[in-house]
Scaffold this motif. Structure first.
Motif, mmCIF file in Angstrom:
data_model
loop_
_atom_site.group_PDB
_atom_site.id
_atom_site.type_symbol
_atom_site.label_atom_id
_atom_site.label_comp_id
_atom_site.label_asym_id
_atom_site.label_seq_id
_atom_site.Cartn_x
_atom_site.Cartn_y
_atom_site.Cartn_z
ATOM 1 N N ILE A 14 10.296 -8.835 29.998
ATOM 2 C CA ILE A 14 9.354 -7.788 29.469
ATOM 3 C C ILE A 14 8.219 -7.763 30.809
ATOM 4 O O ILE A 14 7.657 -8.698 30.966
ATOM 5 C CB ILE A 14 8.498 -7.960 28.266
ATOM 6 C CG1 ILE A 14 9.267 -8.421 27.096
ATOM 7 C CG2 ILE A 14 7.483 -7.130 28.210
ATOM 8 C CD1 ILE A 14 9.076 -8.779 25.646
ATOM 9 N N PRO A 15 8.272 -6.570 31.604
ATOM 10 C CA PRO A 15 7.613 -6.675 32.712
ATOM 11 C C PRO A 15 6.097 -6.826 32.401
ATOM 12 O O PRO A 15 5.518 -6.047 31.563
ATOM 13 C CB PRO A 15 7.994 -5.230 33.386
ATOM 14 C CG PRO A 15 8.402 -4.490 32.149
ATOM 15 C CD PRO A 15 9.140 -5.345 31.348
ATOM 16 N N GLY A 16 5.561 -7.608 33.227
ATOM 17 C CA GLY A 16 3.907 -7.503 33.101
ATOM 18 C C GLY A 16 3.630 -8.614 32.073
ATOM 19 O O GLY A 16 2.175 -9.089 32.018
ATOM 20 N N LEU A 17 4.785 -9.174 31.215
ATOM 21 C CA LEU A 17 4.272 -10.327 30.265
ATOM 22 C C LEU A 17 5.170 -11.314 30.698
ATOM 23 O O LEU A 17 5.380 -12.204 29.669
ATOM 24 C CB LEU A 17 4.628 -9.631 29.087
ATOM 25 C CG LEU A 17 3.553 -8.343 28.478
ATOM 26 C CD1 LEU A 17 4.126 -8.033 27.029
ATOM 27 C CD2 LEU A 17 2.263 -8.740 28.386
ATOM 28 N N GLU A 18 5.407 -11.772 31.826
ATOM 29 C CA GLU A 18 6.290 -12.752 32.194
ATOM 30 C C GLU A 18 5.688 -14.066 32.047
ATOM 31 O O GLU A 18 6.229 -15.111 31.233
ATOM 32 C CB GLU A 18 6.512 -12.771 33.584
ATOM 33 C CG GLU A 18 7.553 -11.869 34.254
ATOM 34 C CD GLU A 18 6.868 -10.380 34.410
ATOM 35 O OE1 GLU A 18 7.464 -9.544 34.847
ATOM 36 O OE2 GLU A 18 5.666 -10.326 34.227
ATOM 37 N N ALA A 19 4.408 -14.303 31.955
ATOM 38 C CA ALA A 19 3.611 -15.390 31.535
ATOM 39 C C ALA A 19 3.681 -15.773 29.984
ATOM 40 O O ALA A 19 3.474 -17.031 29.629
ATOM 41 C CB ALA A 19 2.176 -15.422 32.146
ATOM 42 N N ALA A 20 3.875 -14.716 29.120
ATOM 43 C CA ALA A 20 3.807 -15.012 27.773
ATOM 44 C C ALA A 20 5.006 -14.815 27.126
ATOM 45 O O ALA A 20 4.941 -14.832 25.988
ATOM 46 C CB ALA A 20 2.679 -13.805 27.231
ATOM 47 N N GLN A 21 6.133 -14.580 27.801
ATOM 48 C CA GLN A 21 7.418 -14.527 27.292
ATOM 49 C C GLN A 21 7.786 -15.666 26.448
ATOM 50 O O GLN A 21 8.549 -15.399 25.542
ATOM 51 C CB GLN A 21 8.283 -14.165 28.277
ATOM 52 C CG GLN A 21 8.228 -12.821 28.970
ATOM 53 C CD GLN A 21 9.330 -12.376 29.991
ATOM 54 O OE1 GLN A 21 9.552 -11.334 30.232
ATOM 55 N NE2 GLN A 21 9.988 -13.594 30.342
ATOM 56 N N PHE A 22 7.525 -16.832 26.941
ATOM 57 C CA PHE A 22 8.064 -18.155 26.127
ATOM 58 C C PHE A 22 7.395 -17.986 24.488
ATOM 59 O O PHE A 22 8.178 -18.102 23.599
ATOM 60 C CB PHE A 22 7.615 -19.174 26.819
ATOM 61 C CG PHE A 22 7.798 -20.648 26.025
ATOM 62 C CD1 PHE A 22 9.037 -21.112 25.906
ATOM 63 C CD2 PHE A 22 6.899 -20.973 25.090
ATOM 64 C CE1 PHE A 22 9.366 -22.220 25.483
ATOM 65 C CE2 PHE A 22 7.220 -22.055 24.307
ATOM 66 C CZ PHE A 22 8.282 -23.094 24.572
ATOM 67 N N TRP A 23 6.040 -17.517 24.408
ATOM 68 C CA TRP A 23 5.442 -17.510 23.302
ATOM 69 C C TRP A 23 5.639 -16.153 22.418
ATOM 70 O O TRP A 23 5.873 -16.164 21.323
ATOM 71 C CB TRP A 23 3.780 -17.530 23.571
ATOM 72 C CG TRP A 23 3.486 -18.852 24.277
ATOM 73 C CD1 TRP A 23 2.850 -18.819 25.646
ATOM 74 C CD2 TRP A 23 3.356 -20.264 23.876
ATOM 75 N NE1 TRP A 23 2.645 -20.133 26.175
ATOM 76 C CE2 TRP A 23 2.727 -20.983 24.871
ATOM 77 C CE3 TRP A 23 3.589 -20.646 22.648
ATOM 78 C CZ2 TRP A 23 2.883 -22.090 24.868
ATOM 79 C CZ3 TRP A 23 3.610 -21.995 22.509
ATOM 80 C CH2 TRP A 23 3.198 -22.809 23.596
ATOM 81 N N ILE A 24 6.013 -15.114 23.042
ATOM 82 C CA ILE A 24 6.450 -13.897 22.664
ATOM 83 C C ILE A 24 7.833 -14.464 21.763
ATOM 84 O O ILE A 24 8.006 -13.597 20.731
ATOM 85 C CB ILE A 24 6.539 -12.756 23.588
ATOM 86 C CG1 ILE A 24 5.297 -12.412 23.980
ATOM 87 C CG2 ILE A 24 7.440 -11.725 23.000
ATOM 88 C CD1 ILE A 24 5.407 -11.280 25.338
ATOM 89 N N ALA A 25 8.672 -15.085 22.489
ATOM 90 C CA ALA A 25 9.963 -15.288 21.812
ATOM 91 C C ALA A 25 9.719 -16.034 20.378
ATOM 92 O O ALA A 25 10.732 -16.069 19.604
ATOM 93 C CB ALA A 25 10.800 -16.084 22.644
ATOM 94 N N ILE A 26 8.609 -16.749 20.262
ATOM 95 C CA ILE A 26 8.595 -17.585 18.894
ATOM 96 C C ILE A 26 8.580 -16.858 17.948
ATOM 97 O O ILE A 26 9.328 -17.200 16.907
ATOM 98 C CB ILE A 26 7.535 -18.618 19.302
ATOM 99 C CG1 ILE A 26 7.544 -19.658 20.322
ATOM 100 C CG2 ILE A 26 6.903 -19.017 17.820
ATOM 101 C CD1 ILE A 26 6.239 -20.566 20.472
ATOM 102 N N PRO A 27 7.579 -15.821 17.731
ATOM 103 C CA PRO A 27 7.637 -15.000 16.588
ATOM 104 C C PRO A 27 8.962 -13.997 16.550
ATOM 105 O O PRO A 27 9.524 -13.769 15.379
ATOM 106 C CB PRO A 27 6.516 -13.887 16.756
ATOM 107 C CG PRO A 27 6.112 -13.834 17.990
ATOM 108 C CD PRO A 27 6.658 -15.520 18.562
ATOM 109 N N PHE A 28 9.506 -13.649 17.602
ATOM 110 C CA PHE A 28 11.071 -12.911 17.519
ATOM 111 C C PHE A 28 11.916 -14.007 16.885
ATOM 112 O O PHE A 28 12.700 -13.720 15.977
ATOM 113 C CB PHE A 28 11.339 -12.682 18.799
ATOM 114 C CG PHE A 28 10.640 -11.548 19.458
ATOM 115 C CD1 PHE A 28 9.829 -10.841 18.776
ATOM 116 C CD2 PHE A 28 11.009 -11.320 20.808
ATOM 117 C CE1 PHE A 28 9.185 -9.701 19.357
ATOM 118 C CE2 PHE A 28 10.513 -9.919 21.315
ATOM 119 C CZ PHE A 28 9.773 -9.345 20.742
ATOM 120 N N CYS A 29 12.047 -15.194 17.252
ATOM 121 C CA CYS A 29 12.816 -16.199 16.509
ATOM 122 C C CYS A 29 12.580 -16.441 15.019
ATOM 123 O O CYS A 29 13.740 -16.398 14.430
ATOM 124 C CB CYS A 29 12.784 -17.523 17.294
ATOM 125 S SG CYS A 29 13.954 -18.837 16.677
ATOM 126 N N GLY A 30 11.347 -16.506 14.753
ATOM 127 C CA GLY A 30 11.156 -16.495 13.266
ATOM 128 C C GLY A 30 11.654 -15.361 12.693
ATOM 129 O O GLY A 30 11.956 -15.528 11.448
#
Length: 251
Positions: A14-30
């Motif tokens: 996701i461009p512009g959100l590289e620093a937050a991608q690890f945390w964004i993936a958590i709700p996706f996984c849930g």
């Protein structure tokens, strides 16, 4: 521009959100785990309970299967990109994923249409319901839906192979992407709403995010974020919407 087919694509997430991608993936996984559990449970309950072997619930099984296929085709790769930076995908793999995603979308639309027809028959011809929608008819509807979805999407995949491609194959993405109430009484209207309410809710869940994503001008990172939610929200909410309906009838 290079006329030969590329070997691989590289997804940057996701461009512009590289620093937050690890945390964004958590709700996706849930959400993915909820979708897997909810749809699997719904299929299991309908398969084991003879009282739920009605046409409506057979169509619901098909819907849950398509939801499982849709989320499983995209989300594991999305999580691998966001968590492990595993953004490399072969050209053939990208075409295969694109074919699966779009053909499943088309199949889900066909199933929603079949479920709308099921509700129409249940309301307008209740005494002939099981005669009109017997198992042979349901099987034919399922086969036609699959054939239609494959036939619609296949030309796109063929045409994509004919396009020229740039030398650097980088993707800034995470995956390759009437009822009329003229009824005699208010009680009859309530019965129609009760019969069709779940289906209307699922249609809204399926189409509103897509229309919002396609028709509005959004920043690229927002558009990609919504595209990821679009493959997760319907599989998560469909078992909840229909599960409540199934529990009400079963109890």
């Amino acid at each position: 521009i290079d006329n030969h087919l590329p070997d691989t694509f590289f997804s940057t997430g996701i461009p512009g959100l590289e620093a937050a991608q690890f945390w964004i993936a958590i709700p996706f996984c849930g959400m993915y785990l909820v979708a897997l559990a909810g749809n699997s449970a719904l299929i299991l309950v309908i398969a084991l309970e003879n009282a739920l072997h009605a046409p409506m619930y057979l169509f619901l099984c098909l819907l849950s299967l398509t939801d499982l296929a849709l989320s499983s085709t995209t989300v594991p790769k999305i999580l691998a990109i966001l968590w492990l930076h595993a953004g490399e995908i072969s050209f053939g793999g990208c075409l295969a994923q694109m074919f699966c995603v779009h053909s499943i979308y088309a199949l889900e639309s066909s199933i929603l249409l079949a479920m709308a027809f099921d509700r129409y028959v249940a309301i307008c011809n209740p005494l002939r319901y099981t005669t009109i929608l017997n198992h042979a008819v349901i099987g034919s509807i399922g086969f036609v839906g699959i054939f239609h979805s494959v036939a619609i999407v296949s030309p796109f995949i063929f045409l994509l192979r004919q396009l020229p491609y740039c030398g650097h194959h980088v993707m800034t993405h995470t995956h390759c992407e009437h009822m009329v109430f003229h009824l005699p009484s208010r009680d009859a209207q309530h019965k129609v709403l009760s019969t069709c309410g779940s289906h209307i809710g699922v249609i809204l869940v399926f189409y509103i995010p897509a229309a919002f994503s396609f028709l509005t001008h959004l920043p690229k990172h927002v558009h990609i974020f919504l595209a990821n939610l679009y493959v997760l929200v319907p599989p998560v909410l469909n078992p909840i919407i229909y599960g409540a309906r199934t529990k009400q009838i079963w109890s």
